[in-house]
Design an enzyme around this catalytic site. Sequence first.
Site, PDB file in Angstrom:
ATOM      1  N   GLY A 204       0.825  -1.197   0.000  1.00  0.00           N
ATOM      2  CA  GLY A 204       0.000   0.000   0.000  1.00  0.00           C
ATOM      3  C   GLY A 204       0.862   1.250   0.000  1.00  0.00           C
ATOM      4  CD  GLU A 259      13.248  -0.380  -7.731  1.00  0.00           C
ATOM      5  OE1 GLU A 259      13.678  -1.548  -7.889  1.00  0.00           O
ATOM      6  OE2 GLU A 259      13.134   0.148  -6.612  1.00  0.00           O
ATOM      7  CB  ALA A 419      -5.131 -25.413  -8.918  1.00  0.00           C
TER       8      ALA A 419
END
Length: 560
Positions: A204, A259, A419
Amino acid sequence: MHLVVKWCMGWQFLWAVLGVVHGAPVSADSDSEQVDGGNGGVNLGPGAALVFLRKFGYLEPLGTNESETLYSEDRVTDAIRNMQRFGAVPITGKLDPETIKLLTKKRCGVPDIISPESSELRRRKRFVLGSNGWNKRKLSYRLENWAPQLRQEDVYADLEKVMRIWGDYARLTFINKTDPIHDQVDIVISFGSGYHGDRFPFDGEGGTLAHAFFPQNSPGLSGDIHFDLDENWYHHERVGKVPKNKRGVVSFRDVALHELGHSLGLAHSAAQDSVMFPYYQAPSDGDPVLGQDDILALYHLYVTRSIPDGDDEDVSTPRSPITTKRTWTTTTTTNEPSTSTTTSPKPTNTYTTKRGDSNQDLCQGDYDSIAFIRNELFVFRGEYMWRWTDKGQLAGGAYPAHTARLFPSLDGVKKVDAAFERESDGAIIFISGGNYWVFDSSNQRISSDGPRPLSDFGLPHDGVDAAFVWGKNHKTYFFKGDRYWKFNETLGSVKGDSNYPASISDRWRGIPSRITSVITYKDGKTYFFKGQEFWRFSDADVHTEEDIPKNTGRFWFNCS
């Protein structure tokens, strides 16, 4: 004295060892560009400190049995000292107020310390390398999406700038490729919230701003960059200067510059003048510049090594094309390898679903299985998967993604036939062929004794077509051909009940044989899938509803 500290022991004692008053309130730094954990004034207990130390590599992660994870007093003190070194605060070895502030500072999500046992660690004087770097000088990238506060053209402008900064020093060229169907790329750039397609969820607003993956170290993710969609991003040049009057804003340009350093192979630096300093720092009004650590690392990775200068546009990390994405028209050009250049595409402001080859297109009904897990829709095809938060709404991140990105121990599994989420403990059961795997959600790993044969459950040794937990009675059912079984939780098997296997047509009226998947969705209704169609089943009437079957691609995947 060698004092053993068990992490689940009395916290007052641990605080005493570390010289901290328990429960001392910590407020976010008044400088909104540097610190705002998104939580204002908070009471941070020692649990938060240990979570932080483990998350960013200062302490070893928890073992399978948390109660067996022991840290000596010296080990914890050393971890705090390293944390202080990377945070550029006084090195005291104690959780003093300045150190506690680091827990809520905005920062990168990549660990500061790479395990010494890992081959990734390459210490070279002051700078640290996260990998050996790329083995080519032309790197391709694709922008998947962007934050609502940013314009597409501004995002591309910032990316061009930061790629030029790194590329000029490293002699790298960055090539923009925008066709998600046919273009394989080295670096996928995307925004996402919370769980967004890898095993490192965002938290968040505040805290972790973004993370990236070192080249060649993460199958299906190498080089990729993920930004937290919940941050208050801004474009530096459109604002004109750092918006001092806005609390909590984050410069996309400066975070992208950091980054991209990880995508090229650089780890974090403790030098505050380094772009690779792990904590977000208030950007200057001028263009950012690389620090001495950054330049030395680039020199080692891309100047001293012999790397071909030719037209080597092969992609190191194979990726499967994406079928549902924002699309646009574009023309891409490149210059000489010594510079990094891109062109900004013009958006069409439309959302469409492209169609590729039939074996790569969900719209054609080409998938192996569909599952509803943790309130999200998972679609599996081959070794790849998609996550949908709702019908027609892909989760944040780049898709399709390798299934092993979220479930690493499934690496090498060629397809997922079924799954489902087990009701008793929340574990996820994966079935492929005649085997099954149990994924433990609490520690994010596959059970050590997997895979196991389906014959454990009394099921056919050659596998099943589908499996799910029925929302009506919370029982587990398996389907194969024209038959189905109900799982007996007490016996741990489908055996022991002479009523099974039973005919699908007897219980699930209107449902065809050889279904592909079945789920109970968040609307409380049950859906059966086969090929390009699905059937909605009335649990109350135990019969298919009217006006079915319907087209799966149009209803679930927003296909045109």
